[in-house]
Every structure is written in structure tokens, then in C-alpha cells.
Write a protein that holds these residues in place. Structure first.
Motif, PDB file in Angstrom:
ATOM      1  N   LEU A 214       0.797  -1.227   0.000  1.00 52.36           N
ATOM      2  CA  LEU A 214       0.000   0.000   0.000  1.00 52.36           C
ATOM      3  C   LEU A 214       0.832   1.280   0.000  1.00 52.36           C
ATOM      4  CD1 LEU A 214      -2.859  -0.982   2.517  1.00 52.36           C
ATOM      5  CD2 LEU A 214      -2.837  -1.146   0.024  1.00 52.36           C
ATOM      6  N   LEU A 215       2.103   1.173   0.353  1.00 49.70           N
ATOM      7  CA  LEU A 215       2.961   2.364   0.358  1.00 49.70           C
ATOM      8  C   LEU A 215       3.729   2.440  -0.958  1.00 49.70           C
ATOM      9  CD1 LEU A 215       4.384   2.268   4.001  1.00 49.70           C
ATOM     10  CD2 LEU A 215       2.670   3.846   3.083  1.00 49.70           C
ATOM     11  N   PRO A 216       3.911   3.641  -1.504  1.00 51.36           N
ATOM     12  CA  PRO A 216       4.618   3.768  -2.792  1.00 51.36           C
ATOM     13  C   PRO A 216       6.114   3.539  -2.638  1.00 51.36           C
ATOM     14  CG  PRO A 216       4.136   5.929  -1.901  1.00 51.36           C
ATOM     15  CD  PRO A 216       3.461   4.945  -0.985  1.00 51.36           C
ATOM     16  N   GLU A 217       6.749   3.198  -3.732  1.00 50.55           N
ATOM     17  CA  GLU A 217       8.208   3.042  -3.782  1.00 50.55           C
ATOM     18  C   GLU A 217       8.755   4.264  -4.505  1.00 50.55           C
ATOM     19  OE1 GLU A 217      11.779   0.933  -2.964  1.00 50.55           O
ATOM     20  OE2 GLU A 217       9.752   0.287  -2.494  1.00 50.55           O
ATOM     21  N   ARG A 218       9.098   5.287  -3.748  1.00 51.54           N
ATOM     22  CA  ARG A 218       9.499   6.546  -4.359  1.00 51.54           C
ATOM     23  C   ARG A 218      10.562   7.207  -3.493  1.00 51.54           C
ATOM     24  NH1 ARG A 218       4.750   9.164  -4.364  1.00 51.54           N
ATOM     25  NH2 ARG A 218       3.984   7.764  -5.960  1.00 51.54           N
ATOM     26  N   ARG A 219      11.505   7.871  -4.138  1.00 55.34           N
ATOM     27  CA  ARG A 219      12.567   8.565  -3.407  1.00 55.34           C
ATOM     28  C   ARG A 219      12.399  10.061  -3.575  1.00 55.34           C
ATOM     29  NH1 ARG A 219      16.207   4.783  -1.795  1.00 55.34           N
ATOM     30  NH2 ARG A 219      16.027   2.772  -2.865  1.00 55.34           N
ATOM     31  N   SER A 220      12.558  10.770  -2.485  1.00 54.64           N
ATOM     32  CA  SER A 220      12.362  12.215  -2.509  1.00 54.64           C
ATOM     33  C   SER A 220      13.631  12.921  -2.968  1.00 54.64           C
ATOM     34  CB  SER A 220      11.978  12.718  -1.110  1.00 54.64           C
ATOM     35  OG  SER A 220      12.001  14.117  -1.051  1.00 54.64           O
ATOM     36  N   GLN A 221      13.435  14.005  -3.712  1.00 54.66           N
ATOM     37  CA  GLN A 221      14.592  14.805  -4.137  1.00 54.66           C
ATOM     38  C   GLN A 221      15.212  15.548  -2.965  1.00 54.66           C
ATOM     39  OE1 GLN A 221      13.226  17.334  -7.301  1.00 54.66           O
ATOM     40  NE2 GLN A 221      13.177  15.670  -8.801  1.00 54.66           N
ATOM     41  N   SER A 222      14.453  15.705  -1.882  1.00 50.19           N
ATOM     42  CA  SER A 222      14.987  16.411  -0.713  1.00 50.19           C
ATOM     43  C   SER A 222      15.826  15.495   0.175  1.00 50.19           C
ATOM     44  CB  SER A 222      13.844  17.009   0.119  1.00 50.19           C
ATOM     45  OG  SER A 222      13.021  15.988   0.662  1.00 50.19           O
ATOM     46  N   ILE A 223      15.798  14.180  -0.104  1.00 49.08           N
ATOM     47  CA  ILE A 223      16.639  13.250   0.645  1.00 49.08           C
ATOM     48  C   ILE A 223      17.976  13.141  -0.076  1.00 49.08           C
ATOM     49  CG2 ILE A 223      16.926  10.867   1.391  1.00 49.08           C
ATOM     50  CD1 ILE A 223      14.791  12.216   2.954  1.00 49.08           C
ATOM     51  N   PRO A 224      19.087  13.477   0.585  1.00 52.88           N
ATOM     52  CA  PRO A 224      20.383  13.467  -0.095  1.00 52.88           C
ATOM     53  C   PRO A 224      20.907  12.052  -0.314  1.00 52.88           C
ATOM     54  CG  PRO A 224      20.662  13.978   2.230  1.00 52.88           C
ATOM     55  CD  PRO A 224      19.182  13.913   1.986  1.00 52.88           C
ATOM     56  N   ALA A 225      21.964  11.979  -1.101  1.00 50.16           N
ATOM     57  CA  ALA A 225      22.630  10.688  -1.309  1.00 50.16           C
ATOM     58  C   ALA A 225      23.328  10.274  -0.018  1.00 50.16           C
ATOM     59  CB  ALA A 225      23.630  10.804  -2.453  1.00 50.16           C
ATOM     60  N   ASP A 226      23.775   9.017   0.018  1.00 57.23           N
ATOM     61  CA  ASP A 226      24.448   8.502   1.213  1.00 57.23           C
ATOM     62  C   ASP A 226      25.907   8.969   1.221  1.00 57.23           C
ATOM     63  OD1 ASP A 226      25.334   7.133   3.389  1.00 57.23           O
ATOM     64  OD2 ASP A 226      25.192   5.143   2.493  1.00 57.23           O
ATOM     65  N   PHE A 227      26.241   9.791   2.215  1.00 56.89           N
ATOM     66  CA  PHE A 227      27.612  10.300   2.333  1.00 56.89           C
ATOM     67  C   PHE A 227      28.343   9.680   3.517  1.00 56.89           C
ATOM     68  CE2 PHE A 227      25.551  13.976   0.155  1.00 56.89           C
ATOM     69  CZ  PHE A 227      26.297  13.918  -1.009  1.00 56.89           C
ATOM     70  N   SER A 228      27.861   8.538   4.001  1.00 58.46           N
ATOM     71  CA  SER A 228      28.488   7.926   5.178  1.00 58.46           C
ATOM     72  C   SER A 228      29.929   7.496   4.884  1.00 58.46           C
ATOM     73  CB  SER A 228      27.663   6.720   5.645  1.00 58.46           C
ATOM     74  OG  SER A 228      27.481   5.793   4.586  1.00 58.46           O
ATOM     75  N   ALA A 229      30.223   7.163   3.609  1.00 61.28           N
ATOM     76  CA  ALA A 229      31.599   6.764   3.250  1.00 61.28           C
ATOM     77  C   ALA A 229      32.273   7.849   2.415  1.00 61.28           C
ATOM     78  CB  ALA A 229      31.563   5.447   2.485  1.00 61.28           C
ATOM     79  N   HIS A 230      31.816   9.083   2.577  1.00 60.62           N
ATOM     80  CA  HIS A 230      32.292  10.188   1.753  1.00 60.62           C
ATOM     81  C   HIS A 230      33.806  10.392   1.898  1.00 60.62           C
ATOM     82  CE1 HIS A 230      32.029  13.964  -0.435  1.00 60.62           C
ATOM     83  NE2 HIS A 230      32.646  14.583   0.548  1.00 60.62           N
ATOM     84  N   ALA A 231      34.290  10.404   3.136  1.00 60.46           N
ATOM     85  CA  ALA A 231      35.708  10.675   3.372  1.00 60.46           C
ATOM     86  C   ALA A 231      36.585   9.601   2.737  1.00 60.46           C
ATOM     87  CB  ALA A 231      35.985  10.770   4.868  1.00 60.46           C
ATOM     88  N   GLN A 232      36.212   8.342   2.912  1.00 63.17           N
ATOM     89  CA  GLN A 232      37.012   7.254   2.355  1.00 63.17           C
ATOM     90  C   GLN A 232      37.030   7.318   0.833  1.00 63.17           C
ATOM     91  OE1 GLN A 232      38.929   5.187   4.134  1.00 63.17           O
ATOM     92  NE2 GLN A 232      39.703   4.432   2.168  1.00 63.17           N
ATOM     93  N   THR A 233      35.892   7.700   0.237  1.00 65.87           N
ATOM     94  CA  THR A 233      35.819   7.828  -1.224  1.00 65.87           C
ATOM     95  C   THR A 233      36.804   8.874  -1.729  1.00 65.87           C
ATOM     96  OG1 THR A 233      33.487   7.196  -1.238  1.00 65.87           O
ATOM     97  CG2 THR A 233      34.302   8.377  -3.165  1.00 65.87           C
ATOM     98  N   LEU A 234      36.855  10.036  -1.046  1.00 60.76           N
ATOM     99  CA  LEU A 234      37.769  11.096  -1.457  1.00 60.76           C
ATOM    100  C   LEU A 234      39.225  10.710  -1.224  1.00 60.76           C
ATOM    101  CD1 LEU A 234      35.853  14.276  -0.202  1.00 60.76           C
ATOM    102  CD2 LEU A 234      36.087  13.458  -2.546  1.00 60.76           C
ATOM    103  N   VAL A 235      39.483  10.030  -0.113  1.00 62.62           N
ATOM    104  CA  VAL A 235      40.849   9.592   0.180  1.00 62.62           C
ATOM    105  C   VAL A 235      41.345   8.646  -0.920  1.00 62.62           C
ATOM    106  CG1 VAL A 235      42.224   8.126   1.726  1.00 62.62           C
ATOM    107  CG2 VAL A 235      40.764   9.930   2.673  1.00 62.62           C
ATOM    108  N   GLU A 236      40.458   7.750  -1.371  1.00 59.59           N
ATOM    109  CA  GLU A 236      40.849   6.814  -2.435  1.00 59.59           C
ATOM    110  C   GLU A 236      40.998   7.523  -3.776  1.00 59.59           C
ATOM    111  OE1 GLU A 236      37.830   3.854  -2.332  1.00 59.59           O
ATOM    112  OE2 GLU A 236      38.521   2.966  -0.438  1.00 59.59           O
ATOM    113  N   GLN A 237      40.065   8.459  -4.070  1.00 58.97           N
ATOM    114  CA  GLN A 237      40.127   9.147  -5.356  1.00 58.97           C
ATOM    115  C   GLN A 237      41.403   9.974  -5.485  1.00 58.97           C
ATOM    116  OE1 GLN A 237      36.679  11.514  -6.389  1.00 58.97           O
ATOM    117  NE2 GLN A 237      37.887  12.857  -7.704  1.00 58.97           N
TER     118      GLN A 237
END
Length: 618
Positions: A214-237
Motif C-alpha cells: 500500500l505504500l509507494p516506492e518513491r525517493r524524494s529529491q529532498s533526501i540526499p545521497a548517502d555520504f556515510s563513506a564520503h571521506a574514504q571515497t575522497l581519500v581513495e580518489q
């Protein structure tokens, strides 16, 4: 007599015309909401203007909704929620919840609903959704859940949890007050839980059983992407861990007593300063001067690192002992940001090199890439399209990156909200939330005043800057609420709400008190889909009281039926502030609420008809 009768007929005809106009405009608005072709705020404003141009409402009544205390309350609560999120309280609570619920999505939703319901009983449903919204957003982002799968359950938990105590919703206070004033019977503070516990339990069961379908499967534009591994991503890049060296400052080091800006590695070719840390190896250096035991992170060739250690009396630490560089660079006090030099930027042509800092030393260039290739340690003239990795305090990142000379890839503010649990200002934010709880729980100040006080404290204590405060308020939600108040006023002013109640009571009166109780609930619930819960209760309470007198039964069960129906605004997102607050973060449309909402309303009707007569006799 004939003249008087004529005047009465004219007045009645005029009143009926206004009722028809009001109901027609509201029905048209509901159709447009469901169609979803036009923005909901535009439809709501158009409905209010239509009521003005048809003569149903005056100018003050048409525009008065935007200054209504409910609008102020919602705006202030959204600002408080933003402060809790910015301070990392939401991230911390979300991590705590996920740690105890594991990967079980059902258990996670149930836990959120239970906590939200308890909050709703303690501080009211609007305060509860303000406190839980950052937590729910954090959970949705970290787990990858579609926000639409979790926001309606949050709202319904707050709405049903409001029946756990007297303070859960103003509807409870209205019912209890009118019962006392009418000499009916006193309703205790926790006596509401007789209705609230089965209502909440059934809502949770309905969500678990029917939520997926009964609940829709939809993502809000106001919900940001997952940045929990943001620092590690930049360190590797940017390959910051390649050739990384950790040095501990010895007692005999010339660096002792020097400032961060005085650590100059220019004599050691290819060696770049990454960070200065306190002795724990996890906290960026906050003191003005370097002391024994502090750590220096640098990257470069091993030969140059050995020279630096020997010349400056530094002890070399092993990489495994030192820990992850990502955890060091992104912490409660400092963060990382990636920026791009855009076309026509004033920074084009300026010389810059890794290790370069601002004059105050709060911001450092860690790396420069051009076309995906690292530019090395030598100064380079910046070009359009160059990527810079910056590290510094959150305050410095916010200050320097607001300059249009650079284009920020990922907002440091958003990254901080997600990746930093209990960051700067967390204690103040929690204290302000507790203050809100006290003000509401002990009825020290009206809810809008309490919320405004606490929202202002979020700025005064430095939890939020003024721009963050403004950004934290969903102005679309505020406009929606303000524009939907005039139609509610029209329903009461024209007598449309009361007329609906009279018709049902007249039709069901002969069927006995149980049928009337069901009818009272249905009419109150129907009205509450279009006007506020409080307005619906105020309209229907006198009808319930009068009907009980006509039937010769106790008025308390019918008054409680009104309270249950008035709070059952589950079918539309615009009937209460709770649903409106989750509308944007859930990415919902008008028609998303009624599916699960209808199931919950049916359960609320069953609880009303079965439980009320068992506990409060007719």
C-alpha cells in the motif's frame, strides 16, 4: 410574519448557497490534488482565492491562514529538526537505531513507530515528528530505503501515539476540558492510553502487513545521497594514503611551541603536509601551538620522510597503529570538501600547491587534480575544470566555499549532517529539545511560543547559522498549511461541517447509541480530512453532547468518539501538520496517503466502537 418568514428563507437560501460553493471548491481542490498536474501549493492558494472571490470569505479570512499559529508552529518545528540534524543528533540516533535493529527492515520501521508514538504522547504529535524526522531521514539514507516507505509510518505513529496521553494532541485537551465543563466525567492524563495502546498496536500491525503493497516506492529529491563513506571515497580518489607517514612530536622537536602555519615542509621536496592531530591520533589539532605527543601526517617519498624525522626529532609511527586517514580528516571538528574551478572564475591563473593553507590556517589544500591526474607538490597555475580537495574546520568550509569562485561538488553541510554523529552543537541541540519537551509536557507555554523560543535558541547558541535556519524550513509546507486554513474556516463559518454532522445523527439516532457513536466517528473523521483536527473537534463536540442528551445516555462515549474521529486524518496529507511535515521528505503525492490510511481509519473505528463502550459506559 410573512415578511419575517421570507427573510428567513432568503437567509437559509444564502447559507445553503455558501455551503454548496464551499464544498464544491474543496471538492475541486481535492480532485486537483489527486490529479497532481499542478503544484499542491498553487492549488491550495487557488482554493483560498476562490472562496474570497465567491464571497464566502473576507480578505482577512483568506490571508489570515499564513499568520496562523499553526503555520508558525510548523515552521519553528522544522527549524528545530534542522538544528538536530545539523548537530549530528539525527545521525547519532539513526546509527543507534540501526545498530539495535540490524538489517531487518520491518524491525526498523516498528522501532521508529514505537519511539515516535512515545514521543507523541510526551511532547505532542508535532513535536514528535520534528524530533524523529532527522532520525528517520538518516535511517533512510544509510540503509538505502525509499523514503516513501518509512515517512507515512512515522506520521501515522505520531498521529495514533497522540492518543496515549492528554498532551498528545489539542483534540484530547478539548475533549477533556469540555467533559469537565459539561459536568460529564473527568478523563485522566494517562487514561487516554486505553484507546491509544490498541490504536497504535493495530496501526503498527497494519503497516507491517500491508505497508509493502500500500505504500509507494518513491525517493524524494529532498533526501540526499548517502555520504556515510564520503571521506574514504575522497581519500581513495585522491590517493591520500599512498606514501602516507605518521610522525609523533618528541620533547626535543623544534616544532614544539610553533603554530600550525609554521610547519613548513618546502625544504623536503615531494613531502606534503596532510594534517596535524592531537595525541589521540583522531582529533584535529585545536590548540594554537604544537606540543609533545602531537601527530603530523604527511605524504611523500620514504627518503624525505626519514630526513624530516631526523631533522625535526620526530618519531615515525606505523600506518596500522595510526588508523584510517579518512577518520582523521573527517571528524566532529573538521571535514573534507571537493571543489571545481568553474569557467570565468577569478581563481583561474592563481598559483596553488598541496599543503597551502589560508592565513588563519583553518583551511588546507590537500590535493589538486587536472583531468583525473594528480598535479604533484609543485605550485601550479589553476585552470578551469581543476579539482581541489580541501580540508579544514566545518566553519571554515562553510565560510570559504560560499564564494562563487568555486563550485562545490558535495555540500559540506549535508555531509556533516550524515557523517558526523553528535558534532559541534550537539549538546546545545539536545538541551534545546529537552527544553521543548518540558515546555510542552508541563504546559508552561503555548506550543507555537515554545517552538519559536527553541527555534531561536538554535541560532543564538550557534547550532544553526541564520542561512541554515532559513534553509531548514520547508517553505512549501508552510504555504500549503497557510493556504489550507481558509477552506477550513469556510467549512465552519458556513455551517457545512455542522450540517454534515446533523444529517448523520438524525439518520442514525433511532439505531441506538452504538450506531450513533460510529456515525459520530465517521462524520468527525470525514470533516478532519479537510479541516484541522482541532476545528473538527470544536465543530463536533457540541453535536455529540446534544445527541447524548437526546438519546438519554452518557455524553462521554460520544465525546470520545468525536476525539477519535477528529484525530483520524489519515486519508489526505493536508489535514494535519504531521502529514505535511513528512510530505516533502517522503516524496509523496496527494493519493499516497489514503491506501494505508483507510486501513488505519477502519481500525480506529473498530477501537472506537468496541473499546469506548467497554471502558466508558453509555
Amino acid at each position: 410574519m410573512g415578511s419575517r418568514g421570507r427573510r428567513l428563507r432568503i437567509a437559509w437560501s444564502s447559507r445553503m448557497a455558501q455551503i454548496v460553493i464551499t464544498l464544491s471548491i474543496i471538492f475541486a481542490a481535492m480532485v486537483l490534488f489527486a490529479w497532481n498536474r499542478f503544484p499542491a501549493a498553487v492549488v491550495a492558494v487557488a482554493a483560498s482565492l476562490a472562496l474570497y472571490f465567491t464571497g464566502v470569505l473576507t480578505m482577512n479570512e483568506t490571508l489570515g491562514g499564513f499568520g496562523d499559529p499553526v503555520v508558525i508552529l510548523i515552521a519553528a518545528l522544522l527549524a528545530i529538526a534542522s538544528g538536530l540534524e545539523t548537530a549530528g543528533v539525527g545521525a547519532w540516533a539513526g546509527q543507534l537505531l540501526m545498530r539495535h535493529t540490524g538489517s531487518n527492515e520491518t524491525l526498523r520501521i516498528v522501532a521508529i513507530m514505537i519511539v515516535a508514538a512515545v514521543f507523541s504522547g510526551l511532547i505532542g504529535m508535532n513535536g514528535a515528528v520534528a524530533a524523529m524526522l532527522p532520525v528517520t531521514v538518516a535511517v533512510a539514507v544509510r540503509t538505502g530505503m525509499a523514503s516513501s516507505r518509512i515517512m507515512i509510518p512515522l506520521a501515522f505513529a505520531c498521529l495514533t501515539g497522540s492518543k496515549l496521553t492528554l498532551l498528545g494532541t489539542p483534540v484530547n485537551v478539548i475533549a477533556a476540558t469540555q467533559a469537565d465543563e459539561g459536568g460529564v466525567e473527568h478523563i485522566g492524563f494517562f487514561e487516554w492510553s486505553v484507546l491509544g495502546i490498541p490504536l497504535l498496536a493495530g496501526t503498527i500491525v497494519a503497516t507491517v502487513l500491508f505497508g509493502r503493497s500500500l505504500l509507494p516506492e518513491r525517493r524524494s529529491q529532498s533526501i540526499p545521497a548517502d555520504f556515510s563513506a564520503h571521506a574514504q571515497t575522497l581519500v581513495e580518489q585522491y590517493r591520500l594514503e599512498d606514501g602516507l607517514h605518521h610522525f609523533r612530536v618528541r620533547q626535543t622537536s623544534p616544532y614544539i611551541g610553533k603554530t600550525k602555519g609554521e610547519v613548513d615542509l618546502s625544504n623536503y621536496a615531494g613531502l606534503q603536509l596532510i594534517a596535524l592531530l592531537e595525541a589521540d591520533g583522531a582529533t584535529p589539532l585545536q590548540r594554537a601551538q604544537i606540543a609533545e605527543g602531537d601527530l603530523i601526517l604527511a605524504r611523500g617519498e620514504a627518503e624525505m620522510a626519514g630526513r624530516l624525522a631526523a631533522d625535526m626529532h620526530l618519531a615515525v609511527r606505523e600506518g596500522k597503529e595510526a588508523g584510517s586517514v579518512a577518520d582523521v580528516l573527517l571528524s566532529r571538528s573538521s571535514g573534507l570538501a571537493e571543489v571545481i574551478i568553474p569557467m570565468r572564475s577569478k581563481m583561474i591563473g592563481q598559483s596553488m600547491f598541496p599543503g597551502m593553507t589560508t592565513e588563519d590556517g583553518d583551511l588546507m589544500v590537500l590535493a589538486i587534480q587536472r583531468g583525473g591526474t594528480e598535479m604533484g607538490q609543485e605550485p601550479v597555475a589553476l585552470r578551469a575544470g581543476d579539482h581541489l580537495l580541501l580540508q579544514g574546520t566545518w566553519k571554515a568550509l562553510d565560510q570559504y566555499l560560499s564564494d562563487p569562485k568555486v563550485l562545490v561538488v558535495d555540500s559540506p553541510e549535508v555531509v556533516q549532517k550524515q557523517a558526523v554523529a553528535l558534532g559541534p552543537g550537539a549538546r546545545a541541540a539536545i538541551a534545546i529539545l529537552l527544553l521543548l519537551v518540558v515546555l510542552l509536557a508541563f504546559d508552561i507555554a503555548p506550543a507555537p511560543i515554545a517552538a519559536v523560543i527553541c527555534a531561536a535558541l538554535m541560532v543564538l547558541t550557534g547550532v544553526l547559522t541564520l542561512p541554515q535556519f532559513y534553509r531548514g524550513i520547508d517553505w512549501n509546507t508552510c504555504i500549503l498549511i497557510g493556504a489550507m486554513i481558509p477552506p477550513a474556516t469556510a467549512m465552519t463559518k458556513t455551517g457545512a461541517a455542522a450540517l454534515m454532522g446533523d444529517y448523520v445523527v438524525t439518520a442514525l439516532g433511532a439505531a441506538g447509541p452504538h450506531a450513533v457513536l460510529a456515525g459520530i466517528f465517521i462524520v468527525s473523521a470525514t470533516i478532519s480530512q479537510f479541516i484541522s483536527n482541532t476545528s473538527a473537534a470544536l465543530v463536533m463536540m457540541p453535536i455529540g453532547l446534544a445527541t447524548a442528551s437526546e438519546l438519554g445516555v452518557s455524553a462521554l462515549p460520544l465525546m470520545l468518539g468525536v476525539a477519535m474521529g477528529a484525530s483520524a486524518s489519515f486519508l489526505t496529507p493536508f489535514a494535519n501538520g504531521v502529514s505535511l511535515m513528512v510530505y516533502g521528505p517522503g516524496g509523496y503525492r496527494f493519493g499516497d496517503f489514503w491506501r494505508l490510511g483507510l486501513v488505519v481509519i477502519v481500525w480506529a473505528l473498530i477501537v472506537t466502537v468496541v473499546v469506548i463502550p467497554l471502558y466508558w459506559k453509555f
